[in-house]
Design a protein around this motif. Structure first.
Motif, PDB file in Angstrom:
ATOM      1  N   ASP A  43      73.836   2.768  19.604  1.00 49.96           N
ATOM      2  CA  ASP A  43      74.205   1.577  18.847  1.00 49.96           C
ATOM      3  C   ASP A  43      74.366   0.393  19.798  1.00 49.96           C
ATOM      4  OD1 ASP A  43      76.663   1.890  20.109  1.00 49.96           O
ATOM      5  OD2 ASP A  43      77.764   2.419  18.296  1.00 49.96           O
ATOM      6  N   SER A  45      77.018  -1.076  20.911  1.00 53.86           N
ATOM      7  CA  SER A  45      78.315  -1.233  21.572  1.00 53.86           C
ATOM      8  C   SER A  45      78.200  -1.357  23.094  1.00 53.86           C
ATOM      9  CB  SER A  45      79.239  -0.067  21.209  1.00 53.86           C
ATOM     10  OG  SER A  45      78.703   1.166  21.655  1.00 53.86           O
ATOM     11  N   LYS A  48      78.800  -4.711  24.733  1.00 54.43           N
ATOM     12  CA  LYS A  48      80.138  -5.304  24.699  1.00 54.43           C
ATOM     13  C   LYS A  48      81.015  -4.686  25.778  1.00 54.43           C
ATOM     14  CE  LYS A  48      80.044  -6.267  19.722  1.00 54.43           C
ATOM     15  NZ  LYS A  48      80.605  -5.904  18.407  1.00 54.43           N
ATOM     16  N   TYR A  62      74.612  -9.259  17.662  1.00 46.19           N
ATOM     17  CA  TYR A  62      74.449  -7.835  17.905  1.00 46.19           C
ATOM     18  C   TYR A  62      74.070  -7.170  16.583  1.00 46.19           C
ATOM     19  CZ  TYR A  62      77.948  -9.138  21.526  1.00 46.19           C
ATOM     20  OH  TYR A  62      78.660  -9.746  22.531  1.00 46.19           O
ATOM     21  N   ASP A  64      72.772  -3.031  14.851  1.00 44.94           N
ATOM     22  CA  ASP A  64      72.324  -1.653  15.023  1.00 44.94           C
ATOM     23  C   ASP A  64      70.997  -1.476  14.297  1.00 44.94           C
ATOM     24  OD1 ASP A  64      74.639  -1.059  16.417  1.00 44.94           O
ATOM     25  OD2 ASP A  64      75.678  -0.194  14.689  1.00 44.94           O
ATOM     26  N   THR A 189      83.244   3.227  27.685  1.00 46.47           N
ATOM     27  CA  THR A 189      82.084   2.663  26.995  1.00 46.47           C
ATOM     28  C   THR A 189      81.294   3.719  26.246  1.00 46.47           C
ATOM     29  OG1 THR A 189      81.872   0.887  28.626  1.00 46.47           O
ATOM     30  CG2 THR A 189      79.932   1.392  27.310  1.00 46.47           C
ATOM     31  N   ARG A 192      82.577   4.985  22.895  1.00 54.85           N
ATOM     32  CA  ARG A 192      82.569   4.083  21.733  1.00 54.85           C
ATOM     33  C   ARG A 192      81.253   4.123  20.955  1.00 54.85           C
ATOM     34  NH1 ARG A 192      85.859   0.621  25.269  1.00 54.85           N
ATOM     35  NH2 ARG A 192      84.003  -0.384  26.134  1.00 54.85           N
TER      36      ARG A 192
END
Length: 290
Positions: A43, A45, A48, A62, A64, A189, A192
């Protein structure tokens, strides 16, 4: 939020920063930076929080990919490069985005290459980051062996030739730590990420095996391309999308409109290993490309 881009198809979208900012007596429109994440099966994430630092020069969007992350699940027959590439245009239409700066990382770079070939008039600029135009297994295996020895080569070969839960577990343990030259700035990271392994396994065992994006890049010769700059961004220590793959991409693009940047000492996702240097390059490119 989820945005409907086609009947019954909703993508998860997150937007950071305004499109218009006060400038003297008026409002100045910033470019829109559209981020295409890697995978497949992962995804957005991983972008970020680092890419928040570009929100002063661009509105950062952003999302997905179809069927990924927080986007609605979709049937496997829709997990194709053509569909993902066309979704970039569908999403921009739904959000009212014109002339985006599109950054495709890794698998997102596959999508961005196909998007550039299918929709050359659509973007203002494209960044192809840590990506490849084909499977290029021999190159992958050679770099994995250089970085991690015979065990890494064997684990990589088993996964890429027989993708599945069993070979992925070994690849994740042995090969993923070799993707980058520095430990993650935030060790949480990876935790997530909303991972959908079935998409990865279907892709690695399907379209990626025969994928060849170079002819599409070489064919992007229409006059509108004079408005499109393409930055090919690569790390010289990337095992899964080796530097030579990036060089092939750069060579396939019209020379006048391509930019090539090799980040020394960086692996897959150059900003993970050299964040200040790479963000400076992106900041300058966004200014040049719009």
């Amino acid at each position: 939020m989820r945005i409907e881009i086609a009947p019954g198809v909703r993508l998860f979208v997150d937007v950071e920063g305004p499109a218009f900012v006060p400038d003297g007596t008026g409002l100045r429109e910033k470019p829109t930076l559209l981020l295409l994440h890697g995978g497949p099966g992962f995804d957005h994430s991983s972008f970020k929080p680092l890419f928040s630092r570009l929100a002063d020069v661009a509105q950062v969007v952003y999302y997905d990919h179809r069927g990924h992350g927080r986007s609605d699940p979709r049937p496997s027959e829709e997990w194709t490069l053509d569909t993902f590439a066309d979704d970039v245009v569908r999403l921009c239409s739904a959000l009212g985005i014109e002339r985006p700066v599109v950054l495709g990382h890794s698998f997102g770079g596959f999508v961005a290459q196909r998007y550039l070939a299918r929709h050359p008039a659509h973007p203002a600029a494209v960044v192809l980051s840590s990506t490849s135009p084909h499977l290029g297994l021999a190159r992958k295996l050679a770099v994995f062996e250089r970085l991690g020895g015979a065990a890494a080569r064997e684990a990589a070969e088993r996964f890429w030739t027989q993708p599945g839960a069993g070979t992925w577990a070994e690849y994740e343990r042995v090969c993923l730590p070799l993707y980058n030259t520095r430990p993650a700035a935030d060790p949480q990271t990876s935790k997530r990420i909303r991972f959908r392994p079935e998409i990865l396994f279907a892709w690695a065992g399907g379209e990626q095996r025969s994928m060849n994006l170079l002819p599409g890049l070489a064919g992007v010769q229409c006059p509108v391309l004079v408005l499109v700059l393409v930055l090919v961004l690569a790390g010289d220590q990337d095992p899964v999308c080796p530097l030579e793959d990036a060089q092939d991409i750069a060579a396939a693009l019209p020379l006048r409109w391509s930019r090539f940047a090799c980040v020394e000492g960086a692996g897959h996702g150059t900003w993970r290993d050299r964040p200040d240097e790479v963000l400076a390059r992106l900041r300058a490119f966004i200014g040049d490309g719009v």
